[in-house]
Motif scaffolding. Sequence first.
Motif, short mmCIF file in Angstrom:
data_model
loop_
_atom_site.label_atom_id
_atom_site.label_comp_id
_atom_site.label_asym_id
_atom_site.label_seq_id
_atom_site.Cartn_x
_atom_site.Cartn_y
_atom_site.Cartn_z
N UNK A 156 0.84 -1.19 0.00
CA UNK A 156 0.00 0.00 0.00
C UNK A 156 0.87 1.24 0.00
N UNK A 157 0.36 2.30 -0.58
CA UNK A 157 1.07 3.58 -0.59
C UNK A 157 0.77 4.28 0.73
N UNK A 158 1.70 4.23 1.66
CA UNK A 158 1.52 4.79 2.99
C UNK A 158 2.53 5.90 3.22
N UNK A 159 2.06 7.00 3.78
CA UNK A 159 2.95 8.10 4.13
C UNK A 159 3.89 7.61 5.23
N UNK A 160 5.21 7.68 5.02
CA UNK A 160 6.13 7.16 6.03
C UNK A 160 6.06 7.91 7.36
N UNK A 161 5.76 9.19 7.33
CA UNK A 161 5.66 9.95 8.57
C UNK A 161 4.45 9.51 9.38
N UNK A 162 3.34 9.26 8.70
CA UNK A 162 2.15 8.75 9.38
C UNK A 162 2.40 7.35 9.91
N UNK A 163 3.13 6.55 9.15
CA UNK A 163 3.44 5.19 9.59
C UNK A 163 4.30 5.20 10.84
N UNK A 164 5.28 6.10 10.89
CA UNK A 164 6.15 6.20 12.06
C UNK A 164 5.33 6.58 13.29
N UNK A 165 4.46 7.56 13.15
CA UNK A 165 3.65 7.98 14.30
C UNK A 165 2.69 6.88 14.73
N UNK A 173 15.45 9.68 5.97
CA UNK A 173 15.50 10.85 5.09
C UNK A 173 16.43 10.66 3.90
N UNK A 174 17.32 9.67 3.96
CA UNK A 174 18.28 9.47 2.89
C UNK A 174 17.66 8.85 1.64
N UNK A 175 16.48 8.29 1.78
CA UNK A 175 15.85 7.63 0.63
C UNK A 175 14.36 7.93 0.59
N UNK A 176 13.98 9.19 0.38
CA UNK A 176 12.56 9.56 0.44
C UNK A 176 11.68 8.82 -0.58
N UNK A 177 12.21 8.50 -1.73
CA UNK A 177 11.40 7.80 -2.74
C UNK A 177 11.06 6.38 -2.33
N UNK A 178 11.89 5.78 -1.48
CA UNK A 178 11.64 4.41 -1.04
C UNK A 178 10.68 4.34 0.15
N UNK A 179 10.45 5.48 0.81
CA UNK A 179 9.56 5.56 1.97
C UNK A 179 9.93 4.55 3.05
N UNK A 180 11.22 4.53 3.41
CA UNK A 180 11.70 3.61 4.42
C UNK A 180 11.55 4.20 5.82
N UNK A 181 11.30 3.31 6.77
CA UNK A 181 11.23 3.68 8.17
C UNK A 181 12.41 3.04 8.88
N UNK A 182 13.15 3.86 9.61
CA UNK A 182 14.33 3.39 10.34
C UNK A 182 13.92 3.02 11.75
N UNK A 183 14.11 1.75 12.11
CA UNK A 183 13.80 1.30 13.46
C UNK A 183 15.01 1.44 14.37
N UNK A 184 16.19 1.33 13.82
CA UNK A 184 17.40 1.50 14.60
C UNK A 184 17.71 0.32 15.49
N UNK A 185 18.69 0.51 16.32
CA UNK A 185 19.12 -0.53 17.25
C UNK A 185 18.28 -0.46 18.52
N UNK A 186 18.05 -1.65 19.09
CA UNK A 186 17.34 -1.71 20.37
C UNK A 186 18.04 -2.74 21.25
#
Length: 67
Positions: free
Chosen positions: A7-16, A36-49
């Motif tokens: 689905x085409x989902x806004x990455x900022x909405x997905x993060x929130x 932010x390095x790949x806006x066209x891919x709409x990636x969400x960074x989860x990072x380390x936990x």
Amino acid sequence: MATKEVRDVDPYAAVESLRTALTEVGIVFPSLRVDAASPDLKLVELGRIHADVADRLAIALRRGGLE
């Protein structure tokens, strides 16, 4: 294995949305953000936990978020 429709989902909405859902089960990913390095891919960074956070996430997912 079945493939799921992308689905085409806004990455900022997905993060929130993800941040809110995780917070509801007591889990915080400090580095959760839009990549932010790949806006066209709409990636969400989860990072380390920490391992304990990963374990709590797995438990929450198995329980359907209900504790």
